[in-house]
Design a protein around this motif. Structure first.
Motif, mmCIF file in Angstrom:
data_model
loop_
_atom_site.group_PDB
_atom_site.id
_atom_site.type_symbol
_atom_site.label_atom_id
_atom_site.label_comp_id
_atom_site.label_asym_id
_atom_site.label_seq_id
_atom_site.Cartn_x
_atom_site.Cartn_y
_atom_site.Cartn_z
ATOM 1 N N ASN A 63 52.651 -8.756 -51.872
ATOM 2 C CA ASN A 63 51.380 -7.778 -51.783
ATOM 3 C C ASN A 63 51.686 -6.587 -51.828
ATOM 4 N N ASP A 64 52.657 -5.861 -51.252
ATOM 5 C CA ASP A 64 53.015 -4.716 -50.930
ATOM 6 C C ASP A 64 54.264 -4.430 -51.721
ATOM 7 N N ALA A 65 54.519 -3.137 -51.796
ATOM 8 C CA ALA A 65 55.727 -2.401 -52.541
ATOM 9 C C ALA A 65 56.261 -0.996 -51.705
ATOM 10 N N THR A 66 57.468 -0.938 -51.501
ATOM 11 C CA THR A 66 58.063 0.274 -50.632
ATOM 12 C C THR A 66 58.447 1.288 -51.813
ATOM 13 N N LEU A 67 57.466 2.342 -51.772
ATOM 14 C CA LEU A 67 57.706 3.345 -52.745
ATOM 15 C C LEU A 67 58.874 4.512 -51.993
ATOM 16 N N ALA A 68 59.901 4.903 -52.842
ATOM 17 C CA ALA A 68 60.825 5.860 -52.656
ATOM 18 C C ALA A 68 60.261 7.106 -53.380
ATOM 19 N N ASN A 69 59.906 7.908 -52.205
ATOM 20 C CA ASN A 69 59.469 9.210 -52.432
ATOM 21 C C ASN A 69 60.195 10.241 -52.891
ATOM 22 N N THR A 70 60.117 11.292 -53.521
ATOM 23 C CA THR A 70 61.143 12.387 -54.076
ATOM 24 C C THR A 70 61.567 13.155 -53.039
ATOM 25 N N ASP A 71 61.110 13.159 -51.640
ATOM 26 C CA ASP A 71 61.692 13.842 -50.692
ATOM 27 C C ASP A 71 62.373 12.978 -49.635
ATOM 28 N N GLY A 72 62.776 11.861 -50.069
ATOM 29 C CA GLY A 72 63.772 11.053 -49.335
ATOM 30 C C GLY A 72 62.917 10.078 -48.541
ATOM 31 N N ASP A 108 54.760 2.160 -47.493
ATOM 32 C CA ASP A 108 54.517 1.007 -48.045
ATOM 33 C C ASP A 108 53.165 1.185 -48.722
ATOM 34 N N VAL A 109 52.993 0.558 -49.753
ATOM 35 C CA VAL A 109 51.532 0.659 -50.470
ATOM 36 C C VAL A 109 51.210 -0.721 -51.179
ATOM 37 N N PRO A 110 50.004 -1.044 -51.508
ATOM 38 C CA PRO A 110 49.768 -2.118 -51.983
ATOM 39 C C PRO A 110 50.259 -2.086 -53.375
ATOM 40 N N LEU A 111 50.616 -3.514 -53.932
ATOM 41 C CA LEU A 111 51.293 -3.327 -55.354
ATOM 42 C C LEU A 111 50.239 -2.991 -56.367
ATOM 43 N N SER A 112 49.089 -3.239 -56.179
ATOM 44 C CA SER A 112 47.967 -2.738 -57.037
ATOM 45 C C SER A 112 48.048 -1.325 -57.759
ATOM 46 N N GLU A 113 48.743 -0.202 -56.244
ATOM 47 C CA GLU A 113 48.719 0.964 -56.478
ATOM 48 C C GLU A 113 49.865 1.637 -57.205
ATOM 49 N N VAL A 114 51.022 0.535 -57.331
ATOM 50 C CA VAL A 114 52.149 1.152 -57.997
ATOM 51 C C VAL A 114 52.061 1.519 -59.495
ATOM 52 N N GLN A 115 52.516 2.535 -59.789
ATOM 53 C CA GLN A 115 52.532 3.087 -61.148
ATOM 54 C C GLN A 115 53.798 2.901 -61.872
ATOM 55 N N VAL A 116 53.593 2.767 -63.272
ATOM 56 C CA VAL A 116 54.977 3.101 -64.194
ATOM 57 C C VAL A 116 55.551 4.528 -63.907
ATOM 58 N N GLY A 117 56.909 4.548 -63.764
ATOM 59 C CA GLY A 117 57.507 5.797 -63.601
ATOM 60 C C GLY A 117 57.810 6.020 -62.181
ATOM 61 N N GLN A 118 57.196 5.317 -61.258
ATOM 62 C CA GLN A 118 57.520 5.457 -59.873
ATOM 63 C C GLN A 118 58.974 4.923 -59.463
ATOM 64 N N THR A 119 59.443 4.888 -58.491
ATOM 65 C CA THR A 119 60.643 4.265 -58.049
ATOM 66 C C THR A 119 60.222 3.385 -56.433
ATOM 67 N N VAL A 120 60.656 2.409 -56.375
ATOM 68 C CA VAL A 120 60.355 1.362 -55.474
ATOM 69 C C VAL A 120 61.549 0.965 -54.710
ATOM 70 N N LEU A 121 61.567 1.001 -53.542
ATOM 71 C CA LEU A 121 62.758 0.288 -52.617
ATOM 72 C C LEU A 121 62.858 -1.076 -52.433
ATOM 73 N N VAL A 122 63.962 -1.687 -52.802
ATOM 74 C CA VAL A 122 64.125 -3.238 -52.476
ATOM 75 C C VAL A 122 64.937 -3.599 -51.631
ATOM 76 N N LYS A 123 64.792 -4.188 -50.387
ATOM 77 C CA LYS A 123 65.657 -4.507 -49.639
ATOM 78 C C LYS A 123 66.268 -5.821 -49.731
ATOM 79 N N ALA A 124 67.400 -6.167 -48.963
ATOM 80 C CA ALA A 124 68.150 -7.363 -49.198
ATOM 81 C C ALA A 124 67.185 -8.648 -48.829
ATOM 82 N N GLY A 125 67.349 -9.602 -49.788
ATOM 83 C CA GLY A 125 66.576 -10.754 -49.513
ATOM 84 C C GLY A 125 64.906 -10.665 -49.903
ATOM 85 N N GLU A 126 64.639 -9.565 -50.243
ATOM 86 C CA GLU A 126 63.072 -9.255 -50.708
ATOM 87 C C GLU A 126 62.802 -9.676 -52.232
#
Length: 679
Positions: free
Chosen positions: A172-181, A185-203
Motif C-alpha cells: 500500500n505504501d512506498a518509501t521515497l528516497a529524497n534528494t536531501d538523503g 513513507d507515502v501511499p503508493l498512489s502518490e508515487v510518480q515516475v522519475g522519483q526514487t524509492v527505497l526498497v529494504k531487504a525482504g520487501e
C-alpha cells in the motif's frame, strides 16, 4: 487503479459480478445464492418427508391432520424464495427476446409448482380424485439448480484468484528516497515516475524501475513465473510486485499504477477472460437452439401422450421432465470456466493470453516461425573483431563512431558495441540526426558526413566493396558483422558473436515431435543464420536471412497461402507486421515491454521452451472445452428421447426428479472438470 493494492481488488470483484450476471441474467440481484441454497435445502427436507411421491413412488409420504396444507406452504416458499433467481433470470431473457437456460429452468419449476397446486385443490376439495403432485420434484429441482450455481460461482471466483493475488503483491505504501538523503513513507498512489524509492531487504518492490544504488537478488516467481532468484545490480530493471532479497536498493520509478507491468499483466489476463472464442460462440448457439428444441419436443410429447394414453397427468409429467432435463445452464458455463482457468494458469507460468482464439488455433498449428536474435539466441553480443579500412580512423575510432550512432538504442548489437567501448575505456563521439533504418541499421551525421551502420544485404545491394573471404570466415564462426559506411564508402566493421539459448534445441526438437515445422526468420546474414539453424536442426529450406520486417510478413503469408496455420515468434517491435499477419502471434519479452499490442500470446520469461508450454496449455484447454461441451449438452441426445417416453413400452421412464438430478450433475461436472485443467 492507481492504488492497485486496493482498487484492483475492487475491480476484480466487479468483473466477477459482471461475469456471473452474463451467465445468470439478473440472478445476482437476489443476494446471496449460497444462503438461498442452504435455506432451500433445509425447507426441502420436510417437503420430501411430507410428499407422497418419492423416487419410484414407493413412499406414501408422512400424513397427519393439516399435513397437506403444510406441504403447500413449504413448497410455495421453495418456489418463490429458492426459485426467485431463475424466475428473474427468465424475465430478463424474455425481455431481451433471447430465451436460454434461465427460461427453461423457470418453465420447469413453474409447471411443477402450479400443477401441484392444481393437484392439491383437486385432491382436497373435489371428491373421488387422486391427482399426483410434483412437490418433491419441485423441491429437489430447486435445490440441485441452486447447488449448481453455488459451485459455478465458486469456480468463476477462483478463476480470478490469480489476478487478486497479483494485485496483493504491491504494497500500500512506498518509501521515497529524497534528494536531501532523507526518506518518507507515502501511499503508493502518490508515487510518480522519475522519483526514487527505497526498497529494504525482504520487501515487495512497489513500482517498476531501474536500480540506481545497491545490489540484491530478486524473486520474480509470482510475477514472471521464474522460480530462481535473479541477481540485480545498478542499471538493472526491476518489476513492481517482485520480492527483494537480502540487499537494500534504491529504484528510480519508470512505471506505477496503470503504467506498471503488473497492472498490464492483470489487464491482459482480465481482457482474455472476457473475450469470447469460437468454441464459446458454438456453445451459445447450441444453448439457444436447445431452448426451442426442448420446448418443441416437450409440447409434442405432451400432445401425443395425452392422445395415446388419455392421461393428462402422465402427459404433463413427460413435458415437465423434458424441460428439466434439457436445461442448458451447464452449457453456458462450459467454455468460460475453462478459459478463465486457462488464462489464470498461464499468467502464473509466464504465459499471457491476449486473445482466447489463439488457444483454439494452436491445435491446428503447422508452422512456428521464429526470429533468431533474442528468441533462439541469448542476444548478448560480444565484440570479437574490429576492423578499420580507412586511414582516418583506427579500430577505436570505428567503435567510437558506431557507439555515437547506437547511443540510446537497446538492440543487442548496439549494447555489445557500447560494452566494448566501455571495456576499452573509450568514449562515443557525437553523432547528429540519428535515424533508424528498419531491417537495415541506423544512420546519422558526423563531422559533415553521412554515416550509417548497415548489414550485409545493404552493402551488397549498394555495391560497396569489402573483403568477402574475411567476412565469410567471420560469419562461419557464428559472428554477426555490422558495417560502418560513410557516403557510400566502407570505413570499417565490427563482428559480434551470440550464443544459443540453452532451451532452443529442446524447443526445435519439441516442435518436430509434435509434427510442427520450425522456420527461422532473421535480419542477420544467411551464413550466420545457416550456422545457427544447423546447430538447431532446422532444414536449410526453412531458414530465411537478411530480411526486413516487411519481408518477414511476406514469408508468413507465403506459408499461409499453402494452407498452413502459422505462428510467429518475435520481439513484438521489429516483428510487429509478421506477428499481426500470423494466425498466432507470440511475443517474447520481459519487464515493462511485455504488453505488446500486436501479439496474441506473450512469453514473459523470454524462454523459447515456454512456446512448448503454451502448446501444452492450449492442447489441454481445447480438450477441456470439448469435454465440457459434451458434459453440458451432449447427454441431451439420449436424455430428451428418454424423457419423452420413447422407451415407456419397456418400463423405462425418467421422472422430473431424475431430470433435475441429471441437469444439476452436468453443471457440477462442468465446473469441476474446468478446475482440473493443468498446464
Amino acid at each position: 487503479m492507481k492504488n492497485m493494492n486496493k482498487d484492483s481488488h475492487a475491480s476484480m470483484d466487479m468483473n466477477n459480478d459482471s461475469d456471473l450476471m452474463q451467465h445468470g441474467g439478473e440472478m445476482m440481484h437476489m443476494g446471496n445464492i449460497t444462503q438461498k441454497f442452504w435455506v432451500s435445502l433445509v425447507v426441502s427436507i420436510p417437503v420430501v418427508i411430507l410428499s407422497p411421491v418419492l423416487l419410484n413412488r414407493f413412499y406414501p409420504g408422512l400424513a397427519f391432520p393439516g399435513s397437506e396444507w403444510l406441504l403447500v406452504m413449504l413448497a410455495s416458499f421453495m418456489y418463490f424464495y429458492g426459485g426467485a433467481p431463475f424466475l428473474r433470470g427468465a424475465r430478463a431473457e424474455l425481455k431481451d427476446r433471447h430465451p436460454e437456460m434461465m427460461t427453461l429452468i423457470a418453465i420447469g419449476i413453474s409447471v411443477s409448482y402450479f400443477y401441484s397446486i392444481y393437484a392439491f385443490i383437486m385432491n382436497t376439495f373435489v371428491g373421488g380424485t387422486n391427482v399426483m403432485d410434483f412437490f418433491w420434484e419441485l423441491a429437489t429441482l430447486i435445490d440441485i439448480m441452486l447447488l449448481g450455481h453455488v459451485i459455478e460461482m465458486n469456480a468463476v471466483m477462483s478463476a480470478g484468484n490469480a489476478l487478486q493475488k497479483m494485485a496483493a503483491l504491491l504494497p500500500n505504501d512506498a518509501t521515497l528516497a529524497n534528494t536531501d538523503g532523507t526518506t518518507s513513507d507515502v501511499p503508493l498512489s502518490e508515487v510518480q515516475v522519475g522519483q526514487t524509492v527505497l526498497v529494504k531487504a525482504g520487501e515487495n518492490i512497489s513500482t517498476d524501475g531501474t536500480i540506481v544504488d545497491g545490489q540484491t537478488s530478486v524473486n520474480e516467481a509470482m510475477v514472471t513465473g521464474e522460480a530462481r532468484d535473479v541477481t540485480k545490480d545498478v542499471g538493472d530493471e526491476v518489476i513492481g510486485g517482485s520480492t527483494n532479497g537480502a540487499g537494500v536498493i534504491q529504484v528510480k520509478v519508470t512505471g506505477t499504477g496503470e503504467s506498471g507491468y503488473l497492472s498490464q499483466v492483470m489487464q491482459l489476463v482480465n481482457n482474455a477472460q472476457k473475450e469470447k472464442s469460437n468454441a464459446e460462440g458454438v456453445a451459445d448457439r447450441v444453448a439457444g437452439w436447445l431452448v426451442y428444441v426442448a420446448v418443441g419436443v416437450a409440447l409434442i410429447a405432451f400432445v401425443l401422450w395425452w392422445i395415446i394414453d388419455k392421461n393428462f397427468n402422465f402427459a404433463l409429467e413427460r413435458m415437465v421432465t423434458i424441460l428439466v432435463i434439457a436445461c442448458p445452464h451447464a452449457l453456458g458455463l462450459a467454455i468460460p470456466l475453462v478459459v478463465a482457468r486457462s488464462t489464470s494458469i498461464g499468467a502464473k507460468n509466464g504465459l499471457l493470453t491476449r486473445k482466447r482464439q489463439a488457444l483454439e488455433d494452436a491445435r491446428r498449428l503447422n508452422v512456428v516461425m521464429m526470429d533468431k536474435t533474442g528468441t533462439l539466441t541469448e542476444g548478448n553480443f560480444a565484440v570479437s573483431d574490429v576492423e578499420s579500412f580507412t586511414a582516418d580512423h583506427d579500430a577505436d575510432g570505428i567503435l567510437a563512431v558506431m557507439g555515437g550512432l547506437e547511443t540510446g538504442s537497446s538492440h543487442p548489437l548496439s549494447v555489445g558495441i557500447i560494452k566494448e567501448l566501455e571495456a576499452r575505456h573509450k568514449a562515443s563521439v557525437a553523432v547528429n540526426n540519428i535515424n533508424n533504418l528498419p531491417g537495415t541499421g541506423i544512420e546519422g551525421d558526423y563531422q559533415g558526413h553521412h554515416v550509417a551502420i548497415v548489414n550485409e544485404r545493404f552493402v551488397n545491394e549498394n555495391k560497396i566493396d569489402y573483403d568477402q573471404s574475411e567476412f565469410n570466415e567471420l560469419s562461419l564462426q557464428g559472428n554477426t558483422v555490422s558495417f560502418l559506411i560513410s557516403d557510400n564508402r566502407l570505413l570499417g566493421w565490427v563482428a559480434q558473436g551470440d550464443q544459443l539459448k540453452e532451451s532452443s534445441k529442446a524447443l526445435i526438437d519439441g516442435l518436430k515431435a509434435r509434427g510442427i515445422r520450425p522456420v527461422m526468420l532473421t535480419g542477420d546474414n544467411k551464413q550466420v543464420a545457416g550456422l545457427i539453424a544447423k546447430r538447431l536442426g532446422i532444414p536449410d529450406e526453412d531458414v530465411h536471412g537478411e530480411l526486413k520486417p516487411e519481408d518477414k510478413e511476406v514469408i508468413v503469408k507465403q506459408y499461409q497461402d499453402q494452407g498452413l496455420v502459422v505462428a510467429m515468434v518475435g520481439d513484438g517491435v521489429n516483428d510487429a507486421p509478421s506477428l499481426v499477419r500470423a494466425d498466432i502471434g507470440i511475443a517474447i519479452g520481459a519487464g515493462t515491454d511485455v504488453a505488446v499490442d500486436s501479439a496474441d500470446i506473450v512469453l514473459v520469461r523470454s524462454d523459447p521452451s515456454d512456446i512448448l508450454h503454451f502448446l501444452d496449455l492450449a492442447h489441454n484447454t481445447t480438450r477441456k472445452m470439448v469435454q465440457n461441451l459434451w458434459f453440458g449438452a451432449g447427454y441431451n441426445i439420449f436424455a430428451i428421447p428418454l424423457a419423452a417416453g420413447i422407451l415407456a413400452f419397456v418400463g423405462i421412464i425418467l421422472s422430473p426428479a431424475v431430470g433435475a438430478l441429471l441437469m444439476g450433475l452436468s453443471t457440477v461436472v462442468v465446473a469441476i472438470n474446468a478446475q482440473t485443467l493443468k498446464i
